[in-house]
Design a protein around this motif. Structure first.
Motif, PDB file in Angstrom:
ATOM      1  N   VAL A 122       0.850  -1.183   0.000  1.00 24.11           N
ATOM      2  CA  VAL A 122       0.000   0.000   0.000  1.00 24.11           C
ATOM      3  C   VAL A 122       0.889   1.238   0.000  1.00 24.11           C
ATOM      4  N   LEU A 123       0.709   2.099  -1.008  1.00 25.65           N
ATOM      5  CA  LEU A 123       1.470   3.347  -1.119  1.00 25.65           C
ATOM      6  C   LEU A 123       0.546   4.540  -0.897  1.00 25.65           C
ATOM      7  N   TYR A 124       1.143   5.602  -0.351  1.00 27.27           N
ATOM      8  CA  TYR A 124       0.416   6.866  -0.218  1.00 27.27           C
ATOM      9  C   TYR A 124       1.428   8.001  -0.238  1.00 27.27           C
ATOM     10  N   MET A 129       3.026   2.481   3.133  1.00 27.35           N
ATOM     11  CA  MET A 129       2.247   2.447   4.363  1.00 27.35           C
ATOM     12  C   MET A 129       2.287   1.065   5.017  1.00 27.35           C
ATOM     13  N   GLU A 130       2.030   0.038   4.187  1.00 37.51           N
ATOM     14  CA  GLU A 130       1.972  -1.323   4.733  1.00 37.51           C
ATOM     15  C   GLU A 130       2.176  -2.325   3.609  1.00 37.51           C
ATOM     16  N   SER A 131       2.759  -3.476   3.957  1.00 39.56           N
ATOM     17  CA  SER A 131       3.003  -4.528   2.970  1.00 39.56           C
ATOM     18  C   SER A 131       2.960  -5.873   3.668  1.00 39.56           C
ATOM     19  N   GLY A 132       2.416  -6.875   2.969  1.00 35.17           N
ATOM     20  CA  GLY A 132       2.344  -8.212   3.540  1.00 35.17           C
ATOM     21  C   GLY A 132       1.375  -9.082   2.774  1.00 35.17           C
ATOM     22  N   PHE A 158      -2.775  -3.126  10.028  1.00 29.60           N
ATOM     23  CA  PHE A 158      -2.064  -2.421  11.084  1.00 29.60           C
ATOM     24  C   PHE A 158      -2.076  -0.911  10.867  1.00 29.60           C
ATOM     25  N   HIS A 159      -2.030  -0.491   9.614  1.00 29.50           N
ATOM     26  CA  HIS A 159      -1.913   0.933   9.315  1.00 29.50           C
ATOM     27  C   HIS A 159      -3.296   1.578   9.186  1.00 29.50           C
ATOM     28  N   PRO A 160      -3.479   2.782   9.709  1.00 28.91           N
ATOM     29  CA  PRO A 160      -4.786   3.460   9.585  1.00 28.91           C
ATOM     30  C   PRO A 160      -5.224   3.660   8.142  1.00 28.91           C
ATOM     31  N   TYR A 161      -4.276   3.873   7.228  1.00 26.93           N
ATOM     32  CA  TYR A 161      -4.649   4.079   5.833  1.00 26.93           C
ATOM     33  C   TYR A 161      -5.192   2.791   5.213  1.00 26.93           C
ATOM     34  N   THR A 162      -4.563   1.668   5.522  1.00 28.47           N
ATOM     35  CA  THR A 162      -5.070   0.379   5.024  1.00 28.47           C
ATOM     36  C   THR A 162      -6.463   0.111   5.556  1.00 28.47           C
ATOM     37  N   GLN A 212       8.974  11.258  10.196  1.00 28.14           N
ATOM     38  CA  GLN A 212       8.680  10.097   9.366  1.00 28.14           C
ATOM     39  C   GLN A 212       8.894   8.807  10.154  1.00 28.14           C
ATOM     40  N   PRO A 213       7.890   7.931  10.215  1.00 32.73           N
ATOM     41  CA  PRO A 213       8.044   6.684  10.963  1.00 32.73           C
ATOM     42  C   PRO A 213       8.968   5.717  10.241  1.00 32.73           C
ATOM     43  N   SER A 214       9.711   4.957  10.985  1.00 33.09           N
ATOM     44  CA  SER A 214      10.566   3.923  10.402  1.00 33.09           C
ATOM     45  C   SER A 214       9.734   2.697  10.079  1.00 33.09           C
ATOM     46  N   VAL A 215      10.210   1.885   9.163  1.00 36.38           N
ATOM     47  CA  VAL A 215       9.497   0.673   8.767  1.00 36.38           C
ATOM     48  C   VAL A 215       9.719  -0.399   9.827  1.00 36.38           C
ATOM     49  N   GLU A 216       8.635  -0.931  10.355  1.00 38.56           N
ATOM     50  CA  GLU A 216       8.683  -1.989  11.363  1.00 38.56           C
ATOM     51  C   GLU A 216       8.268  -3.314  10.732  1.00 38.56           C
ATOM     52  N   ILE A 217       8.810  -4.389  11.253  1.00 36.37           N
ATOM     53  CA  ILE A 217       8.490  -5.742  10.778  1.00 36.37           C
ATOM     54  C   ILE A 217       7.830  -6.513  11.908  1.00 36.37           C
ATOM     55  N   TYR A 218       6.684  -7.105  11.611  1.00 37.28           N
ATOM     56  CA  TYR A 218       5.961  -7.901  12.603  1.00 37.28           C
ATOM     57  C   TYR A 218       5.250  -9.052  11.895  1.00 37.28           C
ATOM     58  N   LYS A 219       5.722 -10.272  12.142  1.00 35.00           N
ATOM     59  CA  LYS A 219       5.103 -11.464  11.550  1.00 35.00           C
ATOM     60  C   LYS A 219       4.971 -11.353  10.029  1.00 35.00           C
ATOM     61  N   ASP A 220       6.093 -11.126   9.354  1.00 42.08           N
ATOM     62  CA  ASP A 220       6.134 -11.025   7.894  1.00 42.08           C
ATOM     63  C   ASP A 220       5.298  -9.866   7.357  1.00 42.08           C
ATOM     64  N   ARG A 221       5.011  -8.913   8.208  1.00 42.89           N
ATOM     65  CA  ARG A 221       4.264  -7.717   7.801  1.00 42.89           C
ATOM     66  C   ARG A 221       5.148  -6.498   7.995  1.00 42.89           C
ATOM     67  N   ALA A 222       5.236  -5.669   6.990  1.00 48.46           N
ATOM     68  CA  ALA A 222       5.990  -4.425   7.082  1.00 48.46           C
ATOM     69  C   ALA A 222       5.016  -3.256   7.095  1.00 48.46           C
ATOM     70  N   PHE A 223       5.250  -2.293   7.982  1.00 49.49           N
ATOM     71  CA  PHE A 223       4.381  -1.128   8.055  1.00 49.49           C
ATOM     72  C   PHE A 223       5.173   0.043   8.601  1.00 49.49           C
ATOM     73  N   ALA A 224       4.708   1.238   8.294  1.00 53.27           N
ATOM     74  CA  ALA A 224       5.374   2.463   8.742  1.00 53.27           C
ATOM     75  C   ALA A 224       4.345   3.355   9.411  1.00 53.27           C
ATOM     76  N   CYS A 225       4.271   3.254  10.719  1.00 48.59           N
ATOM     77  CA  CYS A 225       3.291   4.042  11.471  1.00 48.59           C
ATOM     78  C   CYS A 225       3.737   4.136  12.924  1.00 48.59           C
ATOM     79  N   HIS A 226       3.587   5.335  13.524  1.00 45.80           N
ATOM     80  CA  HIS A 226       3.917   5.509  14.934  1.00 45.80           C
ATOM     81  C   HIS A 226       2.865   4.880  15.841  1.00 45.80           C
ATOM     82  N   PHE A 227       1.630   4.816  15.363  1.00 48.01           N
ATOM     83  CA  PHE A 227       0.533   4.319  16.193  1.00 48.01           C
ATOM     84  C   PHE A 227      -0.277   3.275  15.429  1.00 48.01           C
TER      85      PHE A 227
END
Length: 336
Positions: A230-232, A237-240, A250-254, A307-322
């Motif tokens: 997902v791009l914005y 924003m999020e990938s997986g 995980f991401h509010p935009y998704t 700018q939030p850093s990209v986090e990895i959680y269970k093969d999911r990548a996302f960039a969000c502070h919250f």
């Protein structure tokens, strides 16, 4: 080994207002035989990303990446001649406007034959006829009922659906490893759209062609893609896995994109407003600082100006502070 491996890709453009980053630290990974969806609103940087993969760069483009590999080759180190050979054989693209991508003064057959690589295992005096018959074969495979007659037609004599099928035949005739489909069913009837998506799915299953499917229609990508990115505003924003993104974004935009999909199972009142995300996507001249979704994000806070850093959680990548946490996870389970 991944077929396509991109890490922290940034593309900057020289404009009258200075150098602007239209794509910022975007990562993308595709495995052989995979259908990967790239979703986002207009202006999210989807087409810019696909052109950077193919090497179709403008004179005012500046491409920076930690890693940009295709089938074990570093795309950033290849010469222009090597990139053209790669684009003609191992990569192919279906553009948004099929009618505008074809030469109106040349027949469809001549353009298709020009894009095909002759079979060197056949004697040279038979290659011309073999290439002509092979072009007819590919037109038949993509759903053209009378390929021999269509070979003599000009693009302006064909419908948008037929031009799109010609573009698909031109793209897959050389058996590419990666097919990039940028809005392949733009401005088409629903029946034609379904036919083209079924065709792309068959190419993936029968020819093992990896497909990067670019669209703003999340409902379609969810149906055909194994993975989604997902791009914005030029940021990832999020990938997986598609199933994971749909089940627990995980991401509010998704989550907003999924909420905006029409609910065909429930009862909708006549002329009722569909749920939408307030505001509009930013222009490249007025990009917000930090997370570019910030002015529209329902969960935005003061920290989002960074700018939030990209986090990895269970093969999911996302960039969000919250990010949203899965309600099924325990309270002690935290994101990596």
């Amino acid at each position: 080994m991944p077929l396509l491996d991109i890490k922290n890709l940034t593309i900057e453009l020289d404009t009258d207002a200075g150098r602007i980053a239209v794509l910022e630290k975007v990562s993308l990974t595709m495995n052989p035989g995979e259908i990967h969806g790239l979703v986002g609103e207009s202006g999210s940087g989807r087409s810019v990303l696909t052109k950077a993969i193919l090497g179709i760069l403008g004179s005012n483009w500046h491409v920076i990446a930690d890693r940009m590999m295709f089938d074990g080759k570093n795309l950033l180190e290849l010469t222009a001649k090597e990139r053209r050979y790669l684009m003609g054989c191992d990569m192919a693209m279906i553009f948004q406007d099929p009618s505008g991508s074809l030469d109106p003064v040349k027949t469809v057959g001549s353009q298709l034959i020009e894009a095909m690589v002759p079979n060197k295992n056949i004697p040279f005096w038979r290659r011309s006829k073999d290439t002509y018959l092979n072009a007819q074969k590919w037109l038949h495979k993509v759903g053209i009922k009378s390929p021999k007659a269509l070979m003599k037609c000009y693009p302006w004599e064909l419908s948008d659906g037929e031009c799109q099928k010609v573009m698909i035949a031109m793209a897959v005739a050389n058996h590419p490893k990666l097919l990039i489909a940028d809005e392949p069913t733009n401005s088409m009837e629903l029946n034609t759209q379904a036919q083209i998506f079924r065709l792309l799915s068959q190419l993936n299953q029968l020819q093992n062609v990896s497909i990067l499917l670019v669209s703003h229609e999340l409902e379609t990508l969810v149906k055909y893609c194994k993975n989604l990115t997902v791009l914005y505003g030029g940021q990832m924003m999020e990938s997986g896995l598609t199933t994971d993104l749909v089940a627990a974004p995980f991401h509010p935009y998704t989550r907003s994109l999924l909420k905006n999909l029409p609910d065909y199972t429930g009862k909708i009142k006549h002329k009722a407003d569909l749920p939408t995300l307030q505001g509009s996507a930013p222009s490249i001249q007025n990009l917000p600082a930090g997370c570019r979704l910030g002015p529209r994000c329902p969960e935005a806070k003061r920290q989002c100006v960074k700018q939030p850093s990209v986090e990895i959680y269970k093969d999911r990548a996302f960039a969000c502070h919250f990010p949203y946490q899965d309600e099924q996870e325990s309270d002690d389970d935290t994101f990596a």
